[in-house]
Design a protein around this motif. Structure first.
Motif, mmCIF file in Angstrom:
data_model
loop_
_atom_site.group_PDB
_atom_site.id
_atom_site.type_symbol
_atom_site.label_atom_id
_atom_site.label_comp_id
_atom_site.label_asym_id
_atom_site.label_seq_id
_atom_site.Cartn_x
_atom_site.Cartn_y
_atom_site.Cartn_z
ATOM 1 N N ASP A 88 19.328 -29.211 -5.671
ATOM 2 C CA ASP A 88 19.426 -28.466 -4.410
ATOM 3 C C ASP A 88 18.758 -29.212 -3.259
ATOM 4 O O ASP A 88 19.154 -29.054 -2.099
ATOM 5 N N ASP A 91 20.947 -34.059 -0.437
ATOM 6 C CA ASP A 91 22.089 -33.808 0.439
ATOM 7 C C ASP A 91 23.315 -34.509 -0.137
ATOM 8 O O ASP A 91 23.245 -35.159 -1.174
ATOM 9 N N ALA A 92 24.438 -34.411 0.497
ATOM 10 C CA ALA A 92 25.702 -34.922 -0.033
ATOM 11 C C ALA A 92 25.655 -36.436 -0.237
ATOM 12 O O ALA A 92 26.190 -36.954 -1.228
ATOM 13 N N ASP A 93 25.060 -37.184 0.726
ATOM 14 C CA ASP A 93 25.009 -38.647 0.608
ATOM 15 C C ASP A 93 24.186 -39.075 -0.610
ATOM 16 O O ASP A 93 24.548 -40.024 -1.318
ATOM 17 N N GLU A 94 23.056 -38.407 -0.851
ATOM 18 C CA GLU A 94 22.218 -38.750 -2.012
ATOM 19 C C GLU A 94 22.958 -38.471 -3.319
ATOM 20 O O GLU A 94 22.851 -39.242 -4.286
ATOM 21 N N LYS A 95 23.722 -37.379 -3.360
ATOM 22 C CA LYS A 95 24.491 -37.048 -4.562
ATOM 23 C C LYS A 95 25.560 -38.095 -4.816
ATOM 24 O O LYS A 95 25.778 -38.520 -5.962
#
Length: 127
Positions: A88, A91-95
């Motif tokens: 959680d 963020d999207a870039d890290e995922k």
């Protein structure tokens, strides 16, 4: 009595020893006395002794296993909560970066281990 060559001999009746008559216990057995009797009693006491005594009852083992299962479940729940909190927090870039690194690592592994190079069962014999 007189003996041969000047050696004194004496007649000992059957069943008598130097300490006097001893009761016969069949086929030459003599009753055990003193230290040997204590040893004999100790051996007899250990005949039916359990050589491998149980360290716990089945019920005690079950209680320990139940406690261990509860601890394992709590640990698994804690790890799942940590992983979810970490997920959680990303963020999207890290995922996307994490997924890319995972796929890249797997591709590298596949390059180092070509298909069919595993345990085929016939590599033990030189043909």
């Amino acid at each position: 009595g007189a003996g041969v060559g000047g050696i004194q001999t004496m007649h000992i009746p059957k069943g008598a020893g130097p300490l006097g008559p001893q009761p016969q216990m069949g086929r030459g057995r003599v009753p055990v006395k003193g230290h040997a009797m204590q040893k004999r009693e100790a051996l007899q006491a250990n005949v039916f002794r359990d050589a491998n005594p149980y360290t716990m009852t089945v019920q005690e083992w079950g209680e320990i296993e139940a406690q261990r299962a509860e601890e394992d479940a709590a640990e698994q729940a804690r790890r799942g909560a940590e992983k979810q909190a970490e997920e959680d927090a990303m963020d999207a870039d890290e995922k996307e970066e994490r997924d890319r690194l995972k796929k890249s690592g797997f591709d590298d592994w596949k390059d180092e281990h070509p298909k069919g190079s595993g345990n085929k069962g016939d590599h033990y014999f030189n043909r």
